[in-house]
Design a protein around this motif. Structure first.
Motif, PDB file in Angstrom:
ATOM      1  N   PRO A 165       0.797  -1.235   0.000  1.00 53.38           N
ATOM      2  CA  PRO A 165       0.000   0.000   0.000  1.00 53.38           C
ATOM      3  C   PRO A 165       0.825   1.278   0.000  1.00 53.38           C
ATOM      4  N   GLN A 166       2.001   1.265   0.640  1.00 56.60           N
ATOM      5  CA  GLN A 166       2.791   2.492   0.783  1.00 56.60           C
ATOM      6  C   GLN A 166       4.214   2.260   0.295  1.00 56.60           C
ATOM      7  N   PRO A 167       4.818   3.260  -0.346  1.00 54.48           N
ATOM      8  CA  PRO A 167       6.190   3.079  -0.829  1.00 54.48           C
ATOM      9  C   PRO A 167       7.249   3.182   0.257  1.00 54.48           C
ATOM     10  N   ASP A 168       6.948   3.880   1.345  1.00 55.33           N
ATOM     11  CA  ASP A 168       7.946   4.078   2.400  1.00 55.33           C
ATOM     12  C   ASP A 168       7.226   4.531   3.670  1.00 55.33           C
ATOM     13  N   PRO A 169       7.939   4.554   4.809  1.00 52.69           N
ATOM     14  CA  PRO A 169       7.275   4.946   6.057  1.00 52.69           C
ATOM     15  C   PRO A 169       6.718   6.362   6.042  1.00 52.69           C
ATOM     16  N   ALA A 170       7.387   7.284   5.367  1.00 52.90           N
ATOM     17  CA  ALA A 170       6.883   8.660   5.325  1.00 52.90           C
ATOM     18  C   ALA A 170       5.527   8.718   4.639  1.00 52.90           C
ATOM     19  N   ALA A 171       5.369   7.965   3.564  1.00 53.69           N
ATOM     20  CA  ALA A 171       4.077   7.920   2.884  1.00 53.69           C
ATOM     21  C   ALA A 171       3.010   7.305   3.784  1.00 53.69           C
ATOM     22  N   ALA A 172       3.411   6.322   4.578  1.00 52.36           N
ATOM     23  CA  ALA A 172       2.458   5.713   5.517  1.00 52.36           C
ATOM     24  C   ALA A 172       1.989   6.729   6.553  1.00 52.36           C
ATOM     25  N   VAL A 173       2.908   7.576   7.019  1.00 49.35           N
ATOM     26  CA  VAL A 173       2.531   8.620   7.974  1.00 49.35           C
ATOM     27  C   VAL A 173       1.485   9.539   7.356  1.00 49.35           C
ATOM     28  N   ARG A 174       1.710   9.978   6.139  1.00 47.27           N
ATOM     29  CA  ARG A 174       0.763  10.892   5.486  1.00 47.27           C
ATOM     30  C   ARG A 174      -0.583  10.209   5.233  1.00 47.27           C
ATOM     31  N   ALA A 175      -0.548   8.923   4.918  1.00 44.85           N
ATOM     32  CA  ALA A 175      -1.804   8.202   4.706  1.00 44.85           C
ATOM     33  C   ALA A 175      -2.592   8.032   5.995  1.00 44.85           C
ATOM     34  N   PHE A 176      -1.891   8.090   7.125  1.00 44.05           N
ATOM     35  CA  PHE A 176      -2.532   7.899   8.428  1.00 44.05           C
ATOM     36  C   PHE A 176      -3.097   9.198   8.991  1.00 44.05           C
ATOM     37  N   LEU A 177      -2.738  10.328   8.410  1.00 44.79           N
ATOM     38  CA  LEU A 177      -3.182  11.620   8.935  1.00 44.79           C
ATOM     39  C   LEU A 177      -4.702  11.761   9.012  1.00 44.79           C
ATOM     40  N   PRO A 178      -5.481  11.302   8.020  1.00 43.89           N
ATOM     41  CA  PRO A 178      -6.940  11.426   8.155  1.00 43.89           C
ATOM     42  C   PRO A 178      -7.493  10.716   9.385  1.00 43.89           C
ATOM     43  N   HIS A 179      -6.899   9.597   9.754  1.00 43.66           N
ATOM     44  CA  HIS A 179      -7.340   8.905  10.969  1.00 43.66           C
ATOM     45  C   HIS A 179      -7.071   9.764  12.201  1.00 43.66           C
ATOM     46  N   LEU A 180      -5.903  10.373  12.240  1.00 46.53           N
ATOM     47  CA  LEU A 180      -5.563  11.232  13.378  1.00 46.53           C
ATOM     48  C   LEU A 180      -6.503  12.427  13.466  1.00 46.53           C
ATOM     49  N   GLU A 181      -6.792  13.031  12.324  1.00 48.12           N
ATOM     50  CA  GLU A 181      -7.664  14.204  12.320  1.00 48.12           C
ATOM     51  C   GLU A 181      -9.085  13.830  12.731  1.00 48.12           C
ATOM     52  N   ALA A 182      -9.576  12.704  12.251  1.00 45.35           N
ATOM     53  CA  ALA A 182     -10.927  12.268  12.620  1.00 45.35           C
ATOM     54  C   ALA A 182     -11.013  12.002  14.122  1.00 45.35           C
ATOM     55  N   HIS A 183      -9.969  11.409  14.668  1.00 42.87           N
ATOM     56  CA  HIS A 183      -9.955  11.135  16.108  1.00 42.87           C
ATOM     57  C   HIS A 183      -9.957  12.438  16.893  1.00 42.87           C
ATOM     58  N   ARG A 184      -9.181  13.414  16.465  1.00 43.78           N
ATOM     59  CA  ARG A 184      -9.148  14.696  17.163  1.00 43.78           C
ATOM     60  C   ARG A 184     -10.492  15.408  17.073  1.00 43.78           C
ATOM     61  N   ARG A 185     -11.117  15.382  15.885  1.00 41.81           N
ATOM     62  CA  ARG A 185     -12.423  16.043  15.732  1.00 41.81           C
ATOM     63  C   ARG A 185     -13.473  15.424  16.648  1.00 41.81           C
ATOM     64  N   ALA A 186     -13.319  14.141  16.929  1.00 45.34           N
ATOM     65  CA  ALA A 186     -14.270  13.454  17.801  1.00 45.34           C
ATOM     66  C   ALA A 186     -13.956  13.659  19.276  1.00 45.34           C
ATOM     67  N   GLY A 187     -12.940  14.477  19.566  1.00 42.05           N
ATOM     68  CA  GLY A 187     -12.615  14.763  20.957  1.00 42.05           C
ATOM     69  C   GLY A 187     -11.513  13.916  21.543  1.00 42.05           C
TER      70      GLY A 187
END
Length: 345
Positions: A267-289
């Motif tokens: 799914p990801q070419p390298d760890p940095a790309a994996a971090v960027r792909a994971f950002l929506p999960h982090l943002e959704a969690h923050r929006r939910a409190g």
């Protein structure tokens, strides 16, 4: 953040036998939904497991908090603990109702808390009781029922105890078993010591595969690299389950797993790309409190062994738990990694 994740009845169930070629072990306090979301970002195919959930907690606790998961986590299995057949059957049915296609019975955990509840590794002494529970679970739900066990406990002879246990499990209709290739010492060793001190007996698990060819057997315990996992698969085992190595160095275990184990695109070419792909999960969690640290604590090992790994861990550890911290902390840590990587190039 509270989730509700009713099963998607229109979706085809995952091919669990294929997914189980490489799985991430259930680990208490680690393999929560944030950890699984990160691991799924790295591998689309590996089988993921929940933390162990006690059957009474499922029956009487906050089920959404304990069981809800995002459909994107699939294939994901629920591990439960207990010994009462009626409780386990009802808990398995509830788990299947949340969309889990597999419910795994824990017969391997050696902690004092588990022993006092008469489940976990202590059940290696009672294969008939385990078989009764497994039959009840299978009758209660359409989910596949599996078992995770040790090779024996205390003064048991694994050459006798493990085949006797597997015979009982197979007789109850279970066809997939994960074997942690160490004994569990229920007295005298802590749970951590039980993961490290008893010697590993991989050849015994290979012999059990030859003796029970109808069983899908996965090897667990001490697997530290993707190369080791592939080597055991090449020797004829059906699956390999990786625990702490997948948590502490998730990219090394999962980042190339899809191509190495299944011949599929990663799914990801390298760890940095994996971090960027994971950002929506982090943002959704923050929006939910939710707190950023809830998720970023599982990301600390993402750059293990690479330039910038120390800066990555430091920034996430120091800033991730601060009030109001958001994905910008992760981006700042990633920038530090990339800057150090550029200097090292």
């Amino acid at each position: 953040m509270r989730m509700t994740a009713p099963p998607d009845r229109s979706a085809a169930p995952p091919d669990l036998r294929q997914a189980a070629r490489l799985s991430v072990a259930p680990m208490m306090d680690w393999t929560d939904r944030h950890c699984r979301a990160l691991h799924r970002t790295l591998s689309a195919r590996a089988l993921l497991y929940t933390e162990m959930v006690a059957a009474p907690a499922i029956l009487h606790g906050d089920r959404d908090r304990l069981l809800a998961f995002a459909p994107s986590e699939q294939p994901v299995a629920l591990q439960i603990g207990g010994s009462d057949p009626s409780e386990l059957a009802r808990a398995a049915a509830i788990g299947a109702g949340y969309g889990y296609s597999e419910v795994n019975l824990n017969c391997g955990c050696p902690s004092d808390r588990v022993q006092s509840g008469c489940f976990g590794a202590v059940l290696m002494r009672e294969p008939a009781r385990v078989a009764l529970a497994l039959r009840a679970m299978r009758e209660a739900t359409g989910a596949e029922i599996t078992v995770k066990c040790r090779i024996g406990v205390d003064d048991q002879d694994p050459e006798e105890a493990l085949p006797r246990f597997l015979e009982a499990v197979a007789g109850a209709g279970v066809r997939r078993v994960i074997v942690h290739a160490r004994k569990a010492w229920l007295q005298g060793l802590s749970p951590r010591e039980n993961r490290e001190i008893p010697p590993l007996d991989y050849p015994l698990v290979l012999r059990m595969k030859a003796r029970f060819p109808e069983l899908h057997l996965s090897l667990n315990g001490g697997i530290a690299s993707l190369g080791q996992a592939r080597a055991w698969l090449a020797q004829g085992l059906d699956g390999v389950m990786v625990g702490r190595a997948a948590y502490h160095a998730p990219w090394d275990i999962l980042g190339r797993a899809d191509s190495a184990v299944w011949g599929a695109p990663d799914p990801q070419p390298d760890p940095a790309a994996a971090v960027r792909a994971f950002l929506p999960h982090l943002e959704a969690h923050r929006r939910a409190g939710g707190r950023l640290h809830d998720a970023t604590r599982h990301m600390l090992g993402l750059f293990a062994g690479r330039p910038g790994a120390r800066a990555w861990r430091r920034i996430l550890s120091e800033e991730g738990g601060r009030r109001g911290a958001g994905p910008e902390v992760v981006l700042r840590a990633l920038a530090a990694v990339e800057a150090e990587g550029a200097r090292a190039a």
